[in-house]
Motif scaffolding. Structure first.
Motif, short mmCIF file in Angstrom:
data_model
loop_
_atom_site.label_atom_id
_atom_site.label_comp_id
_atom_site.label_asym_id
_atom_site.label_seq_id
_atom_site.Cartn_x
_atom_site.Cartn_y
_atom_site.Cartn_z
N MET A 154 -4.27 -2.23 -4.95
CA MET A 154 -4.57 -1.90 -3.53
C MET A 154 -4.91 -0.07 -3.27
O MET A 154 -6.03 -0.29 -2.58
N LEU A 155 -4.97 0.10 -5.20
CA LEU A 155 -5.47 1.46 -4.76
C LEU A 155 -7.24 1.45 -4.81
O LEU A 155 -7.76 1.85 -4.38
N GLY B 35 -8.12 16.41 -13.33
CA GLY B 35 -8.65 15.93 -11.88
C GLY B 35 -9.98 17.10 -11.90
O GLY B 35 -10.94 17.10 -10.62
N LEU C 86 -9.41 -6.99 -1.16
CA LEU C 86 -8.00 -7.31 -1.72
C LEU C 86 -8.59 -9.26 -2.53
O LEU C 86 -7.33 -9.67 -3.32
N LEU D 180 -8.45 -0.15 -1.44
CA LEU D 180 -8.93 0.64 0.01
C LEU D 180 -9.68 1.90 -1.14
O LEU D 180 -10.08 2.60 -0.02
N VAL E 194 -14.92 12.63 -10.23
CA VAL E 194 -14.74 14.02 -10.24
C VAL E 194 -16.13 14.56 -10.54
O VAL E 194 -16.69 14.23 -11.19
N GLU F 225 -10.69 10.68 -20.54
CA GLU F 225 -11.90 10.07 -20.45
C GLU F 225 -12.74 10.82 -21.30
O GLU F 225 -12.90 11.39 -21.35
N ARG G 78 -9.90 13.92 -4.31
CA ARG G 78 -9.41 13.31 -5.55
C ARG G 78 -9.57 14.83 -6.72
O ARG G 78 -10.42 14.35 -8.19
N ASN G 79 -9.56 16.29 -6.18
CA ASN G 79 -9.29 17.12 -7.43
C ASN G 79 -7.84 17.52 -6.66
O ASN G 79 -7.61 17.73 -6.01
N LEU H 154 -1.37 10.29 -8.48
CA LEU H 154 -1.81 11.17 -6.75
C LEU H 154 -0.13 12.11 -6.64
O LEU H 154 0.54 13.13 -5.50
N MET I 240 -4.25 14.95 -2.45
CA MET I 240 -5.09 14.57 -3.21
C MET I 240 -6.30 13.34 -3.17
O MET I 240 -6.85 13.38 -3.68
N TRP I 241 -5.90 12.71 -2.76
CA TRP I 241 -6.59 10.84 -2.25
C TRP I 241 -7.43 11.36 -1.35
O TRP I 241 -8.14 11.14 -2.04
N LEU J 52 0.91 -1.77 -0.04
CA LEU J 52 0.00 0.27 0.14
C LEU J 52 0.87 0.96 0.17
O LEU J 52 0.51 2.34 -0.55
N SER K 281 -14.08 7.41 -11.59
CA SER K 281 -13.48 8.39 -11.61
C SER K 281 -14.65 9.72 -11.27
O SER K 281 -15.63 10.07 -11.54
N ASP L 61 -0.80 -1.98 -8.34
CA ASP L 61 -0.49 -0.64 -7.61
C ASP L 61 -2.22 -0.52 -7.51
O ASP L 61 -2.12 0.03 -6.53
N ALA M 250 2.50 1.62 -3.78
CA ALA M 250 0.87 2.02 -4.46
C ALA M 250 0.92 3.22 -4.49
O ALA M 250 0.69 4.06 -5.06
N ARG N 32 -10.81 2.03 -9.91
CA ARG N 32 -11.75 3.49 -9.56
C ARG N 32 -12.11 3.98 -10.07
O ARG N 32 -12.12 4.80 -11.31
#
Lengths: 257, 185
Positions: free
Chosen positions: B114-115, A181, B168, B118, B184, A138, B34-35, A60, B30-31, A50, B182, B111, A53, B180
């Motif tokens: 994992m993301l 974003g 997982l 989460l 946004v 997108e 998300r913007n 990010l 950012m996590w 984690l 999007s 990766d 990642a 994930r």
């Protein structure tokens, strides 16, 4: 120590938050229990994967210039405080409070301008990658659909009538798209032979239309759009982009009010 | 609140101590947001407040944990102003009653796996896992950052880690079209 007790302590053990004595008990158990060792290894692996990642994710990652821009933005406030730190009199304290308030206002205005500049960069990127190259990661969606899913201002933009500037504005396409974003309501049009974009997004609007940048091949203007901020991006000189911004600003603000 | 009058090198000290954490702060912001624009704004406001409060920071202690605490307090304040504070105690109650068996985790996980796993957790579990497992903060530091008791942190972590492993474990079972959303705005 039983396996059940050890596994209850696994996360605390792995994050080094157990008391020394308890830690020793866990270690002694792990030396003789393969099943618990495997469980601990699995938990450790998940944590490490984690962390990796998150660290490796390009999505990010900050912009390369972000840290240096931040330092430049913070430095004046930090330096000013350092200078004020040598003043000792009551008047000096009062003056330092006034300067601190002014410095705070300066930092707030600077932050506001930096946010606007950051949004303008995204708007320019959207114009290039969407209107010019049709190359967004997108797929764009209809403004009506964007309005249903995300609220204002998208649905209203579907019915916004482009005003006339010193020359007609010919609508080409309109939709909602995402770049870097940020979601935009996007109207592509032609003006004076050039392709231009009107991009509307959530953000702090400027007080009046203004040129944000004219460093590249074209210019970008920001303009207030009710509670939102709009950008005009076009491969035109700043004078013509500003004429567009002035022509569109009031009709757009009225339409989105 | 006055600046520390005995520290003429205040900015230099802040730059040396706090600014190296900008990358990690941004990834965390950012996590959460998300913007990109909102994340930059959150990090900037965090560092403005940190600079103003730098005289309260004890050298030699965990600066990144201190900065992340400020970040979460700034964010909480914004969410409260926007009326966006969510109450998901009902979710936590369901989690307490439903997660019993934790299946094994596949060996090969990307990766993205994992993301995505989460991202499927409730936000409160995501936050404690990020602060504890990714940022390696102690339970106490996480509790201070989120403004909750240590017991709440430990409870959310326990549930969150079980849920994460459950998510997982599904990666090896269902099609790889999982990704994930999007989301946004």
């Amino acid at each position: 120590m039983q396996c059940r007790d050890v596994r209850e302590l696994a996360d605390s053990f792995l994050t080094e938050q157990l008391l020394v004595e308890t830690n020793h008990d866990v270690v002694r158990h792990l030396e003789t229990c393969a099943a618990c060792r495997a469980e601990f290894d699995a938990r450790r692996a998940v944590r490490e994967k984690l962390r990796s990642a998150i660290a490796r994710s390009a999505e990010l990652a900050p912009r390369p210039a972000f840290a240096s821009e931040l330092a430049d933005a913070l430095r004046p406030a930090g330096t000013a405080m350092t200078r004020r730190s040598v003043l000792r009199s009551w008047w000096a304290v009062a003056a330092s409070l006034i300067v601190a308030a002014g410095g705070g206002i300066f930092v707030r205005e600077l932050r506001s301008r930096q946010r606007l500049a950051a949004l303008a960069r995204q708007a320019a990127g959207d114009h290039q990658n969407c209107a010019v190259r049709f190359n967004l990661a997108e797929q764009p969606i209809a403004l009506e659909e964007a309005g249903r899913r995300f609220g204002a201002p998208y649905a209203a933009l579907a019915t916004f009538e482009l005003p006339r500037a010193d020359a007609p504005l010919e609508g080409v396409e309109r939709h909602s798209c995402v770049y870097d974003g940020s979601r935009f309501g996007h109207i592509v049009f032609r003006y004076d032979g050039a392709l231009a974009s009107l991009l509307v997004t959530a953000g702090e609007p400027p007080d009046a239309p203004e040129i944000v940048t004219a460093d590249g091949p074209g210019a970008i203007a920001s303009l207030p759009a009710g509670q939102f901020v709009a950008f005009i991006v076009a491969d035109l000189d700043r004078g013509r982009v500003m004429r567009l911004a002035n022509a569109i600003a009031q009709p757009l603000a009225r339409h989105l009010a | 609140m006055h600046a520390d009058t005995d520290s003429p090198g205040r900015w230099e000290a802040f730059q040396a101590e706090a600014m190296p954490h900008v990358d990690r702060l941004f990834r965390h912001a950012m996590w959460l947001e998300r913007n990109r624009t909102e994340a930059e704004d959150l990090v900037q406001e965090t560092l403005v407040q940190a600079l103003q409060s730098f005289h309260r920071f004890a050298p030699g202690t965990n600066c990144r944990a201190w900065l992340l605490s400020i970040l979460h307090h700034v964010r909480s304040g914004r969410l409260r102003k926007q009326g966006r504070v969510t109450v998901d105690s009902a979710i936590e109650e369901r989690l307490a009653n439903t997660v019993v068996f934790v299946p094994p985790v596949p060996d090969r996980l990307t990766d993205e796996d994992m993301l995505a796993a989460l991202a499927r957790l409730p936000e409160r579990q995501q936050q404690v896992i990020l602060l504890s497992d990714v940022e390696e903060m102690t339970y106490k530091e996480v509790a201070v950052a989120l403004g909750v008791p240590i017991g709440t942190v430990m409870s959310r972590l326990h549930r969150g880690r079980e849920l994460l492993r459950t998510e997982l474990a599904r990666v090896g079972v269902r099609p790889q079209a999982i990704g994930r959303e999007s989301g946004v705005p």
